[in-house]
Design an enzyme around this catalytic site. Structure first.
Site, PDB file in Angstrom:
ATOM      1  N   PHE A  15       1.931 -14.948   6.835  1.00 40.14           N
ATOM      2  CA  PHE A  15       2.835 -15.046   6.056  1.00 40.14           C
ATOM      3  C   PHE A  15       3.624 -16.257   6.222  1.00 40.14           C
ATOM      4  O   PHE A  15       4.855 -16.120   5.892  1.00 40.14           O
ATOM      5  CB  PHE A  15       3.775 -13.733   5.842  1.00 40.14           C
ATOM      6  CG  PHE A  15       3.048 -12.514   5.304  1.00 40.14           C
ATOM      7  CD1 PHE A  15       3.253 -12.069   4.035  1.00 40.14           C
ATOM      8  CD2 PHE A  15       2.231 -11.587   5.978  1.00 40.14           C
ATOM      9  CE1 PHE A  15       2.631 -11.148   3.564  1.00 40.14           C
ATOM     10  CE2 PHE A  15       1.620 -10.860   5.609  1.00 40.14           C
ATOM     11  CZ  PHE A  15       1.788 -10.353   4.374  1.00 40.14           C
ATOM     12  N   PHE A  70       0.198   0.853   3.517  1.00 39.43           N
ATOM     13  CA  PHE A  70       0.487  -0.567   3.873  1.00 39.43           C
ATOM     14  C   PHE A  70      -0.699  -1.341   3.709  1.00 39.43           C
ATOM     15  O   PHE A  70      -1.580  -2.079   4.357  1.00 39.43           O
ATOM     16  CB  PHE A  70       0.682  -0.784   5.581  1.00 39.43           C
ATOM     17  CG  PHE A  70       1.868   0.114   5.836  1.00 39.43           C
ATOM     18  CD1 PHE A  70       3.148  -0.534   6.022  1.00 39.43           C
ATOM     19  CD2 PHE A  70       1.879   1.206   6.735  1.00 39.43           C
ATOM     20  CE1 PHE A  70       4.150   0.017   6.014  1.00 39.43           C
ATOM     21  CE2 PHE A  70       2.805   1.871   6.941  1.00 39.43           C
ATOM     22  CZ  PHE A  70       4.274   1.268   6.820  1.00 39.43           C
ATOM     23  N   ARG A 104      -3.065  -4.053   1.779  1.00 35.45           N
ATOM     24  CA  ARG A 104      -2.912  -5.347   0.998  1.00 35.45           C
ATOM     25  C   ARG A 104      -4.021  -5.317  -0.344  1.00 35.45           C
ATOM     26  O   ARG A 104      -5.204  -5.043  -0.036  1.00 35.45           O
ATOM     27  CB  ARG A 104      -3.277  -6.628   1.712  1.00 35.45           C
ATOM     28  CG  ARG A 104      -2.463  -6.727   3.089  1.00 35.45           C
ATOM     29  CD  ARG A 104      -2.994  -7.708   3.984  1.00 35.45           C
ATOM     30  NE  ARG A 104      -4.012  -7.363   4.554  1.00 35.45           N
ATOM     31  CZ  ARG A 104      -5.014  -7.839   5.277  1.00 35.45           C
ATOM     32  NH1 ARG A 104      -5.165  -9.242   5.420  1.00 35.45           N
ATOM     33  NH2 ARG A 104      -6.226  -7.416   5.562  1.00 35.45           N
ATOM     34  N   CYS A 162       4.755  -4.872  -4.827  1.00 31.96           N
ATOM     35  CA  CYS A 162       5.314  -4.190  -3.644  1.00 31.96           C
ATOM     36  C   CYS A 162       6.491  -5.094  -3.439  1.00 31.96           C
ATOM     37  O   CYS A 162       7.764  -4.564  -3.506  1.00 31.96           O
ATOM     38  CB  CYS A 162       4.592  -4.145  -2.488  1.00 31.96           C
ATOM     39  SG  CYS A 162       3.197  -2.954  -2.737  1.00 31.96           S
ATOM     40  N   GLY A 164       5.145 -12.419  -5.100  1.00 30.09           N
ATOM     41  CA  GLY A 164       5.175 -11.411  -6.405  1.00 30.09           C
ATOM     42  C   GLY A 164       4.371 -10.159  -5.985  1.00 30.09           C
ATOM     43  O   GLY A 164       4.154  -9.822  -5.089  1.00 30.09           O
ATOM     44  N   ASP A 205      -5.219  12.671 -12.509  1.00 30.35           N
ATOM     45  CA  ASP A 205      -4.497  11.703 -13.325  1.00 30.35           C
ATOM     46  C   ASP A 205      -4.118  12.431 -14.588  1.00 30.35           C
ATOM     47  O   ASP A 205      -5.177  12.950 -15.278  1.00 30.35           O
ATOM     48  CB  ASP A 205      -4.993  10.224 -13.270  1.00 30.35           C
ATOM     49  CG  ASP A 205      -4.005   9.063 -13.908  1.00 30.35           C
ATOM     50  OD1 ASP A 205      -3.807   8.656 -12.607  1.00 30.35           O
ATOM     51  OD2 ASP A 205      -3.563   9.147 -14.728  1.00 30.35           O
ATOM     52  N   LYS A 238       8.691   1.649   5.633  1.00 31.26           N
ATOM     53  CA  LYS A 238       7.997   0.951   4.568  1.00 31.26           C
ATOM     54  C   LYS A 238       8.653  -0.129   4.155  1.00 31.26           C
ATOM     55  O   LYS A 238       8.276  -1.348   3.814  1.00 31.26           O
ATOM     56  CB  LYS A 238       7.418   2.107   3.608  1.00 31.26           C
ATOM     57  CG  LYS A 238       6.962   1.441   2.193  1.00 31.26           C
ATOM     58  CD  LYS A 238       5.753   0.567   2.565  1.00 31.26           C
ATOM     59  CE  LYS A 238       5.199   0.231   1.247  1.00 31.26           C
ATOM     60  NZ  LYS A 238       3.926  -0.530   1.214  1.00 31.26           N
TER      61      LYS A 238
END
Length: 449
Positions: free
Chosen positions: A253, A152, A154, A264, A261, A30, A208
Site C-alpha cells: 500500500f 478482509f 481484496r 470498501c 476507490g 438472494d 474491520k
C-alpha cells in the site's frame, strides 16, 4: 456443517463458494430472482478470477446451492451469515444498516433450531447488539447467538485471501458461538497456521474499520509524498522502497497513484468517522485522509490538463483502465469517475477502455466513447492516460502508441513505465511522484544541466 449465506454479492458469493470448497454444505440466498437464475446457469454477477470455476465445481459436488427462499436456506442451519450491502447513506456518511436488520429479522422468523447468526457485512460498532435485540424479539423461543466475522477480501484476489488469510477475526459473546465458528473455520487450522482471532463482538466490528482506515491512510500518505517528490525532483518509487524496507512500515500500500476507490475504503472511512462522532471521539487523521483522497481524484484531471499545456477544450484524452483497481469490474468510487468529470468540465472529449469494467462504467459515465483496446483508444488522442494498472497495459507497444496518438504524450497515473521507456518510444512522459523531463533528455544530462 450446514451454512446459509444471506446475500450473493461480492462477499456473500465468494465466502459461500469458499466455505463449500472447505466441505461445508452451503445455501446462498438472494431476493434477486434474476441473479439466482443466472447463478444456476453459472453466470457470475461479478468479475473475480477463478470464481466461476469454484462455484461450478462445488455445485456439481452438491455442496453449494442457490435459492430466493430464506426459509429453505436457513432450515437446519448451524450458522447463518449475513452478507448484504451496507452502503453509505446519502448525505451523512452513515452506513445504511436497513438491509442487515431486515435480513436478521427474516432469518429469525424462519430458523427452525438454535443457531449462530453471523454478521459478515461491514457494520459499525454496536450493530451486533442491535441485531441481537431484533432476533430476540422476533424468535424469543430460540437461542440465536449473534457474532461478528468481518471479511478482509481484496477484489481480484478474494479466493486466495479467503483460503490463505492473514487472519480470521471472530467476535463472539459466548462459548457456543465460539465453538460453532471454530468448526466453520476448522479447515483453515488443518491446512495452515492462519490465526483465528477471537475477540468481543464490538472489538471485531472496530477491527474491520480500523484496518481499512489504516490502509487508506498509507495510500494517502504516499500520494502526498509523491506530490513532494514531484516538486523537489525526487522519485516516489524509490522513496517508497526506501521506507517500505523498514519492517515496521512494510512495502504494501505504498504505491502512489490517483487515490483509493472501490467498495470498501471510501464508505468504511466515512462510517468510522460517524461512529467516532457518535462516541464524541475525534479521528483527525482519518478525517484528513478522506478529505485529501477526495481532492486527489479531481486533481488528477488537472494534472492531465496541465500535461497537455493547460488547455483541454477541443482535445481528446484516451483513458486506459476505468475500474478502481485491476482484476475487477468494480467502478464504485473509482478515480476514473472524477477524472472523466474534470476533463469533460474543461471541454475535453474522453475515450476509454477497460478489460472488464466497460459494462459497469457505461452505467456511470456519460459522453464517453468506449473502445475495444488500448490502441484503438489511443488513436488521434492528445494524451494517453494509464488510470488502472491492468496487466494488458503493462507491456504496450509504446512506439505504436506514439504513432497512433495525435500528440505523443503518456500520462502514467500508476507508474507502470519510466521516463526512459517513454522517451525511447518518442513519448513525452508524466508520471506520479517523478520530476518531469523533456522527451529524450536522459536523467544524467538533466542532472548536469
Amino acid at each position: 456443517m450446514r451454512i446459509a449465506m444471506i446475500g450473493t454479492g461480492y462477499v456473500g458469493l465468494v465466502s459461500g463458494a469458499c466455505f463449500s470448497d472447505f466441505g461445508h454444505e452451503v445455501v446462498c440466498v438472494d431476493k434477486d430472482a434474476g441473479k439466482i437464475e443466472r447463478l444456476h446457469q453459472n453466470i457470475m454477477p461479478i468479475y473475480e478470477p477463478g470464481l466461476d470455476q469454484l462455484v461450478a465445481s462445488n455445485v456439481k459436488a452438491g455442496r453449494l446451492s442457490f435459492t430466493t427462499d430464506v426459509a429453505e436456506a436457513v432450515k437446519g442451519a448451524d450458522a447463518v451469515f449475513i452478507a448484504v450491502g451496507t452502503p453509505s447513506r446519502r448525505g451523512d456518511g452513515h452506513a445504511d444498516l436497513s438491509y442487515v436488520f431486515a435480513a436478521a429479522e427474516e432469518v429469525a422468523r424462519h430458523l427452525d433450531r438454535d443457531a449462530v447468526l453471523v454478521t459478515k457485512s461491514t457494520v459499525p460498532v454496536g450493530t451486533g447488539d442491535k441485531v441481537e435485540r431484533i432476533v430476540r424479539d422476533t424468535a424469543p423461543n430460540l437461542t440465536i447467538r449473534v457474532a461478528s466475522n468481518p471479511e478482509f477480501l481484496r477484489e481480484g484476489a478474494a479466493i486466495e485471501d479467503f483460503k490463505r488469510p492473514d487472519r480470521v477475526v471472530c467476535g463472539v459473546e459466548d462459548e457456543g458461538a465460539r465453538e460453532v465458528l471454530a468448526q466453520v473455520y476448522r479447515p483453515l487450522s488443518l491446512n495452515q497456521s492462519a490465526p483465528v482471532v477471537f475477540t468481543s463482538r464490538r472489538t471485531a466490528e472496530i477491527i474491520k474499520y480500523a484496518a481499512n482506515a489504516f490502509l487508506a491512510t498509507k495510500i494517502t500518505f504516499i500520494n502526498e509524498i509523491a506530490d513532494l517528490c514531484e516538486a523537489a525532483g525526487a522519485d516516489v518509487q524509490e522513496v517508497a522502497r526506501g521506507i517500505g524496507l523498514d519492517n515496521r512500515i512494510g512495502r504494501k500500500f505504498l504505491h502512489a497513484g490517483p487515490g483509493y476507490g472501490g467498495s470498501c475504503f471510501p464508505k468504511d472511512t466515512l462510517a468510522l468517522l460517524q461512529s467516532a462522532e457518535q462516541c464524541d471521539v475525534p479521528l483527525r487523521i482519518v478525517e484528513a485522509v478522506v478529505s485529501v483522497n477526495d481532492g486527489r481524484k479531481r486533481a488528477m484531471g488537472r494534472k492531465i490538463i496541465k500535461a497537455m499545456g493547460g488547455e483541454a477544450a477541443g482535445k481528446t484524452v484516451a483513458l486506459l483502465g476505468l475500474t478502481f483497481k485491476p482484476n475487477t469490474d468494480d467502478m464504485r468510487d473509482s478515480p476514473a469517475i472524477a477524472i472523466v468529470q474534470a476533463l469533460q468540465d474543461e471541454g475535453a472529449t474522453v475515450r476509454a477502455c477497460d478489460p472488464e469494467g466497460v459494462e459497469q462504467a457505461s452505467k456511470m459515465l456519460t459522453g464517453v466513447e468506449f473502445c475495444e483496446g488500448a490502441y484503438e483508444t489511443a488513436k488521434d488522442a492528445d494524451a494517453v492516460v494509464i488510470v488502472t494498472e491492468w496487466d494488458a497495459y503493462r507491456a504496450l507497444d509504446l512506439k505504436r502508441i506514439a504513432s497512433l496518438a495525435r500528440n505523443p504524450l503518456l500520462v502514467d497515473l500508476r507508474n507502470v513505465y519510466s521516463h526512459e521507456e517513454a522517451a525511447k518510444a518518442g513519448l513525452a512522459y508524466v508520471g506520479i511522484g517523478k520530476a518531469s523531463r523533456p522527451v529524450g533528455l536522459p536523467q544524467t544530462a538533466r542532472a548536469a544541466s
